[in-house]
Design an enzyme around this catalytic site. Structure first.
Site, short mmCIF file in Angstrom:
data_model
loop_
_atom_site.label_atom_id
_atom_site.label_comp_id
_atom_site.label_asym_id
_atom_site.label_seq_id
_atom_site.Cartn_x
_atom_site.Cartn_y
_atom_site.Cartn_z
N ASP A 90 0.78 -1.25 0.00
CA ASP A 90 0.00 0.00 0.00
C ASP A 90 0.81 1.30 0.00
O ASP A 90 1.83 1.40 0.70
CB ASP A 90 -0.87 0.10 1.27
CG ASP A 90 -1.58 -1.18 1.61
OD1 ASP A 90 -1.51 -2.15 0.84
OD2 ASP A 90 -2.20 -1.22 2.68
N TYR A 117 2.12 -1.03 9.90
CA TYR A 117 1.08 -1.19 8.87
C TYR A 117 0.65 0.16 8.32
O TYR A 117 1.16 1.22 8.71
CB TYR A 117 -0.10 -1.98 9.46
CG TYR A 117 0.04 -3.48 9.30
CD1 TYR A 117 1.25 -4.07 9.00
CD2 TYR A 117 -1.08 -4.31 9.45
CE1 TYR A 117 1.36 -5.45 8.84
CE2 TYR A 117 -0.98 -5.69 9.29
CZ TYR A 117 0.24 -6.25 8.99
OH TYR A 117 0.34 -7.62 8.84
#
Ligand code: FRU
Length: 476
Positions: A47, A106
């Site tokens: 991402d 994350y």
């Protein structure tokens, strides 16, 4: 810097240096490296994170696993750019080096205020020595803040929230904070999976960017997938969009699509109170697109960048794994509204890099251009066919625009990819942005977009469209 960080810094640098040497020595090891698209120096990328323009410079962080091209523990790699086309690697910004993020730094976002960049992310922890399923038990999703004043030195990580601060009907899967400010208050959305395995978005609010309280949740009327990841909320004109990447859509139309989806709902009403969600619109109909994130430029444009890849996908693959790296970002896109529809196009900065090669009517055949933009305008009666590198076809059949490969073999140009399509009455124009190992197709001024990786042995393009205008511009 603790001892773990110190060792990680060295290990990452060593891995990056050995990849660099490998690519300098071997043409075949670097042949699928992109020219316009952001890629990991080595290993795996997923991402986009912390996208922003800060003091005039664009920053793009990315989910980075430098030690394994097929993924591993995640950290935040960091690139900067003056034009969103040429990206300069700045090293790793955030390492998994604290008890609250030791199994992965994350995804998350950047918020700019008062000359500071506030980075919010999820600290992932997987507990050991227990009978855990890592869905309902055994996992932490901690919300963490890091501040930087110059975009180079990153301050001390501060843990802001833990799972016990989130609503108690949720599983451990809560993550990916995206922050913005409205009417003097700060808001944060996070993706979540409930105990009933329903995906939803949580909305938090804060007066000071540090202390957050849960405010509301956004969910569809009927369950729509089991997990919503990487939420984003922004306005385009009068439209309010809630973007999210959804896991667990099955049956019906989802059968012929990717394993996970990225799209948006239009919001009628207020995400803090009463709201209604529109149907879910996909951002992209191609094979490789997940977890996009947006940001606003200093000149007020809404830019969208996505991971050009697909998690947990067995159907197709990427041969770059054999040469030490995998995945890239999509080329940055501007989001805009046209005739009430949300559209996307490559950022306008690309115009300056284009050099016109051909401008012809009806038919074009060329060889030897790996990086280019081709446009086909004034298409009539859906009469067009484009063939890239002899194996990737764009055409129209049975009321659908289609992107398909002639060969699904994992050792072929497609590396296993088959067909993606969308129902559309009339295809009027196409813009095709091709890089060394990727193709992004914008249909009807970007009303629909298709992104895919491809792995050609020859760079050949054939386009046929009776009466239409075809242009080819090389990108340098
Ligand atoms: C989406 C995602 C995020 C998570 C990150 C981990 O691709 O699963 O939800 O934060 O990747 O790399």
């Amino acid at each position: 810097m603790n001892a773990l960080t110190r060792d990680l810094v060295k290990l990452v640098e060593t891995a990056e240096q050995s990849q660099k040497t490998r690519e300098e020595l071997s043409v075949s090891d670097r042949k699928f490296r992109e020219k316009l698209h952001l890629m990991p120096p080595v290993g795996w990328l997923n991402d986009p994170n912390g996208l922003c323009q800060f003091q005039g410079i664009y920053h793009a962080f990315f989910q980075y696993s430098p030690f394994n091209a097929e993924g591993g523990v995640k950290m935040w790699g960091h690139y900067t750019s003056k034009d969103m086309i040429k990206w300069e690697y700045q090293g790793t910004a955030l390492y998994p080096d604290q008890p609250f993020d030791c199994h992965g730094v994350y995804s998350g976002s950047a918020f700019i205020e008062d000359g500071k960049m506030y980075l919010y992310y999820t600290g992932n922890v997987k507990l050991e020595d227990g009978e855990y399923d890592y869905i309902r038990t055994g996992r932490e999703g901690n919300t963490v803040l890091v501040i930087t004043e110059d975009g180079k030195m990153f301050g001390k990580k501060k843990e802001l929230m833990r799972n016990s601060d989130y609503p108690d009907d949720l599983t451990c899967h809560v993550r990916d904070p995206k922050v913005w400010k409205e009417n003097g208050t700060y808001y944060m959305v996070q993706g979540a999976r409930t105990n009933e395995d329903v995906g939803q978005v949580l909305v938090f609010e804060s007066e000071d960017k540090v202390n957050w309280k849960f405010r509301n949740r956004v969910e569809s009327e009927k369950p729509f997938g089991y997990m919503w990841e990487c939420p984003d909320y922004f306005k385009i004109g009068d439209k309010k969009l809630l973007s999210t990447s959804v896991q667990g859509l099955e049956g019906g139309i989802w059968e012929d699509r990717n394993v996970y989806q990225s799209g948006y709902f239009e919001i009628e009403g207020d995400i803090l109170g009463e709201y209604k969600l529109s149907e879910y619109h996909l951002w992209d109909y191609g094979f490789d697109y997940y977890a996009p994130q947006s940001f606003e430029t200093e000149d007020g444009r809404r830019i969208h960048i996505s991971w050009m890849g697909m998690p947990d996908c067995e159907e197709y693959s990427n041969p770059t794994i054999q040469t030490g790296w995998q995945h890239c970002f999509t080329f940055p896109r501007e989001i805009f509204e046209k005739d009430g529809k949300i559209c996307q196009c490559p950022i306008r900065e690309l115009e300056e890099k284009k050099h016109l090669v051909s401008d012809v009517k009806g038919m074009l055949v060329r060889e030897g251009y790996p990086v280019y933009e081709m446009t086909i305008s004034d298409i009539t009666k859906n009469r067009f066919k484009v063939i890239l590198s002899e194996k990737l076809i764009l055409d129209y059949a049975d009321g659908k625009f289609r992107m398909h490969f002639t060969d699904q073999d994992k050792t072929s140009v497609s590396s296993g990819r088959s067909m993606r399509c969308v129902e559309v009455e009339e295809v009027e124009n196409l813009k095709i942005l091709v890089d060394t190992s990727s193709v992004e197709v914008f249909v009807n001024d970007g009303e629909y977009v298709f992104s895919t990786r491809y792995y050609p042995e020859v760079y050949k393009l054939q386009a046929e469209a009776v009466g239409a205008q075809i242009t080819l511009s090389e990108i340098m």
